[in-house]
Scaffold this active site. Structure first.
Site, mmCIF file in Angstrom:
data_model
loop_
_atom_site.group_PDB
_atom_site.id
_atom_site.type_symbol
_atom_site.label_atom_id
_atom_site.label_comp_id
_atom_site.label_asym_id
_atom_site.label_seq_id
_atom_site.Cartn_x
_atom_site.Cartn_y
_atom_site.Cartn_z
ATOM 1 N N ASP A 171 0.826 -1.215 0.000
ATOM 2 C CA ASP A 171 0.000 0.000 0.000
ATOM 3 C C ASP A 171 0.854 1.257 0.000
ATOM 4 O O ASP A 171 2.067 1.211 0.186
ATOM 5 C CB ASP A 171 -0.980 -0.005 1.193
ATOM 6 N N ASN A 221 -8.358 -2.164 13.771
ATOM 7 C CA ASN A 221 -9.737 -2.407 13.324
ATOM 8 C C ASN A 221 -9.831 -3.638 12.418
ATOM 9 O O ASN A 221 -10.846 -3.868 11.783
ATOM 10 C CB ASN A 221 -10.290 -1.171 12.597
ATOM 11 N N HIS A 270 -7.925 -4.274 9.747
ATOM 12 C CA HIS A 270 -7.579 -4.100 8.324
ATOM 13 C C HIS A 270 -6.319 -4.885 7.966
ATOM 14 O O HIS A 270 -5.457 -5.134 8.797
ATOM 15 C CB HIS A 270 -7.477 -2.621 7.927
HETATM 16 C C1 F6R Z 1 1.172 -1.400 6.051
HETATM 17 C C2 F6R Z 1 -0.090 -2.159 6.102
HETATM 18 C C3 F6R Z 1 -0.973 -2.042 7.284
HETATM 19 C C4 F6R Z 1 -0.240 -2.283 8.598
HETATM 20 C C5 F6R Z 1 -1.193 -2.128 9.772
HETATM 21 C C6 F6R Z 1 -0.479 -2.314 11.101
HETATM 22 O O1 F6R Z 1 1.854 -1.661 4.845
HETATM 23 O O2 F6R Z 1 -0.394 -2.842 5.183
HETATM 24 O O3 F6R Z 1 -2.021 -2.966 7.181
HETATM 25 O O4 F6R Z 1 0.316 -3.573 8.586
HETATM 26 O O5 F6R Z 1 -1.775 -0.872 9.733
HETATM 27 O O6 F6R Z 1 0.395 -1.247 11.291
HETATM 28 P P1 F6R Z 1 1.389 -1.252 12.525
HETATM 29 O O7 F6R Z 1 2.314 -2.371 12.344
HETATM 30 O O8 F6R Z 1 2.080 0.100 12.430
HETATM 31 O O9 F6R Z 1 0.549 -1.393 13.753
#
Ligand code: F6R
Length: 256
Positions: free
Chosen positions: A72, A141, A143
């Site tokens: 992303d 959440n 995702h």
């Molecule tokens: C980032 C991505 C997101 C993160 C998620 C967790 O490339 O795809 O899904 O993996 O937001 O982020 P952290 O590790 O910062 O809690």
């Protein structure tokens, strides 16, 4: 939860969980050097990237024949912007490893035609034969990538709006700047095309999301629950991230 659903591996702490994921990347590339790896950013992945850089410096792994696709990117940020995931990846991994520059794939958040950029990326993944080993983090959440709750389980690479909680969770990286409201993300359906998926979750703030995804049901409100549709997905957690799941389901590893 379906019988053929994902596996759950619980390691003692975040460092061991990250090392496990790093080791799986190294093992995969040792067996198949030209593997297409799906990479993620975020705080959870930082120790994985550091682990891979250290392994590369020791001579334990080469990425020279591999191909990578990141998950992303923020809309509106050029690849040179210091808060872009492109810049993060260069600093954390690409500048310190031997990936062939033409084999690194990143979404361009500054592209003038975002729909065309998403289409270009999805097509490039297809031409590469889709992802061999996909690394994922998980949002609080639920995702995966930037597929926020409500994303279609069959979604492909596209522009999405970021939820207020995701923007708040990522605010620290932006200092005085405003966190973008939109992003480009590889879709859930695209993620599910990967041959193998490792979702890494560490820390107590991920416990509820991990538990909801693990317990099911499969539903767009919890994007990570889509991993139940995949035949070879593993939740790699530290004890804190797995703490809301009954220990009867835990598979423990010493982290090797
Ligand atoms: C980032 C991505 C997101 C993160 C998620 C967790 O490339 O795809 O899904 O993996 O937001 O982020 P952290 O590790 O910062 O809690």
């Amino acid at each position: 939860m379906t019988a053929a659903g994902p596996t759950l591996l619980v390691l003692d702490d975040a460092a061991q969980a990250a090392a496990y994921v790093g080791q799986e990347v190294v093992r995969t590339l040792a067996q198949a050097p030209a593997t297409v790896i799906g990479l993620a950013t975020g705080a959870t992945m930082r120790p994985v990237h550091a682990w891979l850089v250290a392994a590369h410096r020791r001579g334990d792994v080469s990425f020279a024949a591999a191909t990578s696709f990141n998950l992303d990117e923020y809309v509106g940020l050029e690849p040179q912007h210091p808060c872009s995931f492109a810049a993060t990846m260069r600093t954390a991994l690409f500048d310190h490893a031997d990936f062939a520059p033409g084999h690194i794939h990143l979404l361009d958040g500054g592209a003038p035609d975002l729909a065309a950029e998403a289409e270009r990326y999805e097509a490039a993944m297809g031409r590469a034969g889709w992802i061999g080993l996909q690394l994922l983090g998980i949002g609080r959440n639920g995702h995966i990538g930037f597929n926020e709750p409500g994303s279609a389980l069959e979604s492909v690479t596209r522009v999405v709006s970021l939820s207020p909680e995701t923007r708040a969770a990522n605010r620290a990286a932006f200092g005085a700047e405003t966190v973008p409201e939109r992003a480009l993300t590889v879709g859930i359906g695209t993620i599910l095309r990967a041959s193998r998926i490792l979702l890494l979750a560490t820390g107590p703030e991920k416990a509820d999301a991990v538990s909801a995804a693990w317990a099911g049901p499969i539903r767009p409100q919890c994007p990570a629950s889509a991993l139940h549709l995949h035949p070879a997905a593993c939740f790699v957690c530290d004890r804190q991230a797995a703490s809301a799941i009954d220990q009867a389901f835990w598979t423990r590893s010493t982290g090797r």
